[in-house]
Design an enzyme around this catalytic site. Structure first.
Site, mmCIF file in Angstrom:
data_model
loop_
_atom_site.group_PDB
_atom_site.id
_atom_site.type_symbol
_atom_site.label_atom_id
_atom_site.label_comp_id
_atom_site.label_asym_id
_atom_site.label_seq_id
_atom_site.Cartn_x
_atom_site.Cartn_y
_atom_site.Cartn_z
ATOM 1 N N THR A 202 6.908 50.798 -4.641
ATOM 2 C CA THR A 202 7.281 51.422 -3.628
ATOM 3 C C THR A 202 8.133 50.950 -3.137
ATOM 4 O O THR A 202 9.282 51.343 -2.037
ATOM 5 C CB THR A 202 6.267 51.931 -2.785
ATOM 6 O OG1 THR A 202 5.276 53.467 -3.630
ATOM 7 C CG2 THR A 202 6.842 53.412 -2.045
ATOM 8 N N SER B 174 11.645 59.283 -7.260
ATOM 9 C CA SER B 174 10.429 58.960 -7.113
ATOM 10 C C SER B 174 10.512 58.042 -7.516
ATOM 11 O O SER B 174 11.187 57.236 -8.526
ATOM 12 C CB SER B 174 9.143 59.556 -7.360
ATOM 13 O OG SER B 174 7.941 59.206 -7.547
ATOM 14 N N THR B 175 9.916 56.650 -6.515
ATOM 15 C CA THR B 175 9.460 55.460 -6.832
ATOM 16 C C THR B 175 9.395 55.259 -8.014
ATOM 17 O O THR B 175 9.639 54.112 -9.567
ATOM 18 C CB THR B 175 8.514 54.809 -6.252
ATOM 19 O OG1 THR B 175 9.374 54.640 -4.864
ATOM 20 C CG2 THR B 175 8.002 53.054 -6.604
ATOM 21 N N ASN B 176 8.714 56.269 -8.837
ATOM 22 C CA ASN B 176 7.558 56.825 -10.161
ATOM 23 C C ASN B 176 9.077 56.607 -11.350
ATOM 24 O O ASN B 176 8.197 56.484 -12.259
ATOM 25 C CB ASN B 176 6.842 57.192 -10.124
ATOM 26 C CG ASN B 176 5.523 57.177 -9.188
ATOM 27 O OD1 ASN B 176 5.304 55.483 -8.317
ATOM 28 N ND2 ASN B 176 4.711 57.560 -8.902
ATOM 29 N N THR C 66 1.615 17.051 -43.811
ATOM 30 C CA THR C 66 0.606 18.591 -43.377
ATOM 31 C C THR C 66 -0.025 17.573 -42.477
ATOM 32 O O THR C 66 -1.367 16.810 -43.370
ATOM 33 C CB THR C 66 0.197 19.479 -44.751
ATOM 34 O OG1 THR C 66 -0.407 18.125 -46.056
ATOM 35 C CG2 THR C 66 1.501 20.053 -45.102
ATOM 36 N N SER D 186 8.424 5.159 -17.264
ATOM 37 C CA SER D 186 7.745 4.448 -16.402
ATOM 38 C C SER D 186 8.164 3.586 -14.870
ATOM 39 O O SER D 186 9.022 2.899 -15.266
ATOM 40 C CB SER D 186 7.022 3.765 -17.385
ATOM 41 O OG SER D 186 5.375 2.938 -16.670
ATOM 42 N N SER D 187 7.001 3.806 -14.066
ATOM 43 C CA SER D 187 6.956 3.331 -12.561
ATOM 44 C C SER D 187 6.731 1.621 -13.076
ATOM 45 O O SER D 187 6.263 0.770 -11.473
ATOM 46 C CB SER D 187 6.242 3.804 -11.624
ATOM 47 O OG SER D 187 5.125 4.044 -12.362
ATOM 48 N N LYS E 285 10.560 1.722 -20.519
ATOM 49 C CA LYS E 285 9.769 2.930 -21.404
ATOM 50 C C LYS E 285 10.428 3.505 -20.992
ATOM 51 O O LYS E 285 11.464 4.089 -19.764
ATOM 52 C CB LYS E 285 8.381 3.128 -20.880
ATOM 53 C CG LYS E 285 7.272 3.699 -22.066
ATOM 54 C CD LYS E 285 5.779 4.171 -21.272
ATOM 55 C CE LYS E 285 5.257 5.138 -21.789
ATOM 56 N NZ LYS E 285 5.258 6.281 -22.371
#
Length: 462
Positions: A105, A144-146, A191, A322-323, A328
């Site tokens: 609504t 209507s909203t509906n 697999t 990486s820090s 990396k």
């Protein structure tokens, strides 16, 4: 009302409300803004939804005018504003949170109020002069909203399906291109994470393409379920407060405005409460996400290393990984796509529970359904574009690594089963594994001379 002030005051049956003076919305929208500070995501974040609402309002105004229940001047003002909204203007005026109580609504009234106030300006009046153009009596006439909201959210999903399918098609093409590029490269097929049989690397990438491609048509087919609308059913599907011919005329106008092959639901009461089409559509989005995530898992495993993993392919290096660990590089693009897929899977559960929560002639949980479906579609579209452009198109095959892994494996033993039998092939493989031998090296020690000769002959071309 002083529109030079920072706020203007308007009233409804619950009392007075202060509204930003330049805002085109009115009381019900402002109450919804205050009542639902939930996600921080306004409905304007989904422009397809805003355009869809305007299309519905335009179609209804044309139908009402044609049936003589709305004056031509008022209809023209409504249509003019709706055309501007459809073209992308005024979307910042759609400010209610996408997550809201009331079965949509607040969203419908946000549209009604904005269209009314902007229409008033076109008619030479000020915001709030609702005797001239009223949000409920005129913009929401015969509605209507509906029936407005369910119709609009279907149009919004249909609109967002187009870029999603385009992203899928482009990703399929990228995988097919890599499949052709890698056609002559043999590798170990696996697999259950164990060596299985030889296969072309190109075939693996063509498989990725086909697993996404098969859902394109499925998504298009399911979109057809969303073309059935309940517009004209008003509150619960009985059509109360709408002229008898309104339903057919409004849907006809909306079909022309939207370009979608919309049809009126056969049973408007059923259509007003049933959200099965969204359940099926969301389930297909989940299926796509599951398959896409599996592909990303495979890409990350195939690119693992660079020296202590499989290393069959090299993904484009898009940022430092990486820090703390120099040099990396992480598979960040497949990783982020995985996360988008996890979100899509969770969103589907939300849609499922919301659809189940309907009661009698309405489902009040529609707002979370459209929020999660649109969120999933947008994220998947972007994720597939990023995966294609920043990962798949730049993948390089490490032919030497593929060849070395294949040579060092025992996967050719399966091809020997028709020649020497399953039992002898098993004995050969186990002997080779136990001693670290190749199949050629193991043949003499594991098998009788005649069988060993057959093994050597069959492996000569490998």
């Amino acid at each position: 009302m002083n529109q030079t002030a920072a706020f203007r005051t308007e009233t409804d049956s619950l009392g007075a409300v202060e509204i930003p003076a330049l805002a085109a919305w009115s009381v019900q929208t402002q109450r919804a803004i205050d009542n639902f500070p939930i996600t921080g995501v306004p409905i304007s974040q989904y422009p397809e939804l805003i355009a869809a609402l305007a299309m519905v309002k335009k179609a209804c105004a044309l139908a009402n005018s044609g049936l003589g229940v709305l004056s031509a001047a008022r209809a023209d003002a409504i249509v003019a504003v709706c055309d501007e909204i459809i073209a992308g203007r005024h979307h910042n005026q759609f400010a209610v949170d996408v997550m809201q109580g009331g079965a949509g609504t607040s969203t419908n009234m946000n549209a009604n109020e904005v269209i009314a106030n902007l229409g008033l300006l076109k008619l030479g009046h000020r915001y709030g002069d609702y005797a001239e153009l009223h949000p409920n009596d005129h913009v929401n006439r015969s509605q209507s909203t509906n029936d407005v909201y369910p119709t609009a959210i279907r149009l919004a999903v249909l609109a967002r399906t187009v870029p999603l399918i385009e992203a899928m098609q482009q990703l399929v093409s990228a995988f097919h291109a890599k499949g052709e590029e890698f056609t002559g490269i043999m590798k170990v097929g696996r697999t259950q994470l164990q060596d299985a049989v030889p296969m072309p690397l190109g075939a693996e990438f063509r498989g990725f393409a086909n697993t996404i491609n098969e859902d394109i048509q499925r998504l298009a087919d399911l979109s057809a379920l969303l073309t059935e609308v309940n517009l004209g059913g008003t509150a619960i599907g009985t059509g109360i407060n709408a002229p008898e011919a309104f339903r057919e005329l409004a849907v006809t106008h909306l079909r022309e405005i939207s370009g979608e092959p919309l049809v009126s639901a056969a049973d408007l009461i059923e259509a007003s409460s049933d959200l099965g089409a969204f359940v099926m559509f969301s389930s297909t989005l989940k299926r796509i996400a599951i398959k896409l995530s599996k592909i990303c898992n495979d890409l990350r495993l195939m690119a693992s290393g660079p020296r202590a993993g499989l290393g069959e392919i090299i993904l484009p290096a898009v940022q430092a990984g990486s820090s703390i660990m120099p040099g990396k590089v992480n598979p960040v693009i497949p990783e982020v796509v995985n996360q988008v897929c996890f979100q899509a899977i969770g969103n589907d559960l939300t849609v499922t529970m919301a659809a189940e929560a309907g009661q009698f002639q309405l489902n009040a949980m529609e707002p979370v359904i459209i929020h999660k479906v649109m969120e999933t579609m947008g994220s998947l579209t972007q994720a597939m574009d990023v995966l294609r452009s920043r990962c798949v198109q730049g993948i390089i095959a490490d032919e030497a690594r593929c060849a070395a892994l294949l040579e060092g494996s025992l996967v050719h033993v399966t091809a020997l089963v028709p020649v020497i039998g399953y039992e002898a092939a098993t004995k050969l493989a186990k002997f080779a594994q136990a001693h670290g031998f190749s199949l050629r090296q193991a043949a003499g020690g594991a098998l009788p001379e005649a069988l060993a000769a057959q093994v050597m002959e069959n492996l000569a071309g490998e």
